[in-house]
Design an enzyme around this catalytic site. Structure first.
Site, PDB file in Angstrom:
ATOM      1  N   GLY A 170       0.816  -1.209   0.000  1.00  0.00           N
ATOM      2  CA  GLY A 170       0.000   0.000   0.000  1.00  0.00           C
ATOM      3  C   GLY A 170       0.849   1.258   0.000  1.00  0.00           C
ATOM      4  N   GLY A 171       0.442   2.195   0.838  1.00  0.00           N
ATOM      5  CA  GLY A 171       1.151   3.471   0.910  1.00  0.00           C
ATOM      6  C   GLY A 171       2.604   3.323   1.300  1.00  0.00           C
ATOM      7  N   GLY A 405      18.260  11.654 -33.674  1.00  0.00           N
ATOM      8  CA  GLY A 405      17.991  12.218 -32.362  1.00  0.00           C
ATOM      9  C   GLY A 405      18.592  11.418 -31.230  1.00  0.00           C
ATOM     10  CB  ALA A 406      19.267   7.807 -30.776  1.00  0.00           C
TER      11      ALA A 406
END
Length: 538
Positions: A170-171, A405-406
């Site tokens: 959980g949290g 772009g890489a």
């Protein structure tokens, strides 16, 4: 002093040290599990642990909690020495009401976080808890929030390491997620937000705990954790080794151990790692093993996004962070997961003054509908942002492919690399020769095929034969143009002529040249415009 006062103190200490009881401690050890205090003892130097809050008591009066004694309120906190350096530690005690987190339990952790922040020391949290203590209701939830807030305050100021040594549900899972590194045991440990039963009730999906909360799933699929440990002892070994590369805080340099002089000796064996056929991949881990100090490479997230390799190493004694492509996996492309993996590591290194060495062999970003719809633009931009924002020394070596772009994303000169080197095998271009030729010379290639087809038909060839000859002519013309493109663009020399590569070096020179460049850059000072922070494309 009265003897009974000393005896009373000793009795209280022994009760606290026993946690949930000697029988529970013995039962855990019989199963091969360490107790909360065993873990601390295995992490720090003997006798160096100073405990904080041993006598803390909970104040809950509801649901049968009135008068119930919970030694140390289920968590042991304090400061110990690891390799001579102070480290703040908290270790949850599962033998005390399942290690559940109540208000005072949380406040002990918070005070430890605040102390570490004030003193400038790393924080190690050992998580082994059933979650929020239900009888304490909103005060337990507030405790989680208080911890999260301090995780964020400490982020980028002191290193934070989480060890998942038992349940973390959980949290409770969000505190480790806010820290820099997560080490998780292969078995007897789980980390999840909702368990299989809740998932089935809400969505109808059936799954096992291992599928959603086990170490294997988090290491290879979700990417939530950084290291998988065989057991408690191995987790502590990983934590100690990780600390050996990190400074105590963001105002200090990493624990460099520089050699007195930089050796410029060449390594002829490095060239043997480069296949003669450019289509065959280089195993980047073999390059790393030769390039950096022997046995110094410490890989991070080894099982996630294997087309990228990240980790810490030393280069002639200088600590550095390594970011590299792995051509043996997906040809070394950058995809969504690889971009996330690299970007976060880059930001960590920058926060803690760790120089970056980037090794480039990348054909581009991974094409495909799933990548585009999954947000490859946004995820790839994280790398651009991370490198551009970094002010630590940045050294780049282009091994072979560096396309589009890489290429830019892998710490090119444009993103602030302090020194860029390339091997003679480097190909720096917008795209590969074949693809570029088919775009730039498309008309000529098409015309050559059409002419060959027409000539074949004029000679009385069948339609099928003419079509085949036309395609062959197109391919032949494309190959010629690809060779021309390759000669002009797919080399490091055009890039060197334009100043985006500082020097072309042989593989044998790599260790010496990068070592010198790294040593030259340790005095680097750089500033950025005043601002709260940039808006990273998360």
């Amino acid at each position: 002093m009265k003897k009974e006062l000393i005896e009373n103190l000793e009795a209280l200490r022994q009760k606290a040290l026993a946690g949930g009881g000697e029988d529970k401690l013995a039962a855990r050890r019989k199963k091969g599990l360490m107790t909360a205090r065993d873990r601390i003892a295995g992490l720090v130097q003997p006798g160096s642990f100073t405990e904080f809050g041993m006598h803390i008591k909970h104040h809950c009066q509801d649901f049968g909690m009135k008068g119930k004694d919970l030694p140390c309120d289920g968590v042991v906190t304090g400061v110990g020495n690891v390799d001579g350096r102070s480290v703040a530690i908290y270790s949850q005690d599962f033998t005390v009401q399942g290690g559940s987190l109540g208000h005072e339990h949380a406040q002990k952790i918070c005070k430890m976080q605040e102390y570490a922040l004030k003193m400038g020391m790393p924080i190690i949290g050992i998580n082994d808890s059933g979650g929020a203590r239900i009888p304490e209701g909103e005060m337990a939830l507030k405790g989680f929030g208080d911890i999260f807030y301090r995780n964020v305050q400490a982020s980028g100021v002191v290193p934070q390491i989480s060890i998942i040594a038992g349940p973390c549900a959980g949290g409770a899972a969000y505190s480790p997620a806010l820290t820099d590194f997560i080490i998780m045991k292969k078995s007897n440990a789980q980390m999840f937000i909702t368990g299989p039963e809740v998932i089935k009730a809400v969505t109808g999906e059936q799954c096992t705990m291992d599928e959603i909360g086990g170490a294997a799933a988090h290491a290879s699929i979700s990417g939530n954790i950084h290291f998988v440990a065989e057991d408690d002892a191995h987790a502590l070994v990983i934590a100690r080794r990780l600390l050996s590369y990190l400074p105590a805080n963001n105002m200090m340099d990493p624990p460099h151990q520089p050699t007195s002089i930089v050796s410029m000796q060449e390594d002829p064996g490095m060239a043997d790692l480069v296949p003669d056929d450019p289509k065959l991949p280089i195993d980047i881990k073999k390059v790393i093993a030769r390039l950096f100090d022997e046995n110094s490479f410490f890989e991070v997230m080894a099982d996630f996004a294997k087309n990228a390799v990240i980790g810490f190493a030393r280069l002639q004694g200088v600590v550095c962070g390594i970011v590299s492509n792995q051509p043996t996996m997906k040809a070394g492309v950058l995809d969504i997961d690889a971009a996330d993996k690299c970007a976060r590591f880059i930001r960590f290194c920058n926060a803690f003054n760790i120089p970056l060495v980037t090794l480039v062999d990348v054909p581009g970003f991974l094409p495909g509908k799933a990548q585009e719809r999954g947000g490859i633009i946004r995820h790839g931009a994280k790398m651009l942002h991370a490198y551009s924002a970094s002010t630590v020394p940045k050294i780049t070596l282009v091994l072979r492919k560096a396309y589009g772009g890489a290429y830019i994303a892998m710490c090119s000169k444009s993103l602030g690399a302090d020194a860029v080197f390339a091997w003679p095998t480097a190909e720096i271009a917008v795209m590969g020769p074949a693809g570029a030729a088919n775009i730039v010379f498309k008309k000529d290639i098409t015309a050559a095929g059409e002419k060959a087809k027409a000539d074949a038909l004029a000679e009385g060839k069948t339609e099928e034969e003419a079509e085949r000859l036309g395609k062959e002519a197109s391919r032949a013309r494309a190959a010629v143009y690809a060779d021309e493109y390759s000669a002009q663009f797919a080399t490091p020399y055009r890039a060197a002529a334009n100043g985006v590569v500082d020097d072309v070096i042989t593989p044998a020179q790599s260790r010496a040249v990068l070592s010198q460049a790294l040593r030259n850059s340790l005095s680097k000072r750089a500033t950025r415009p005043p601002k709260k922070h940039g808006n990273m494309p998360l």
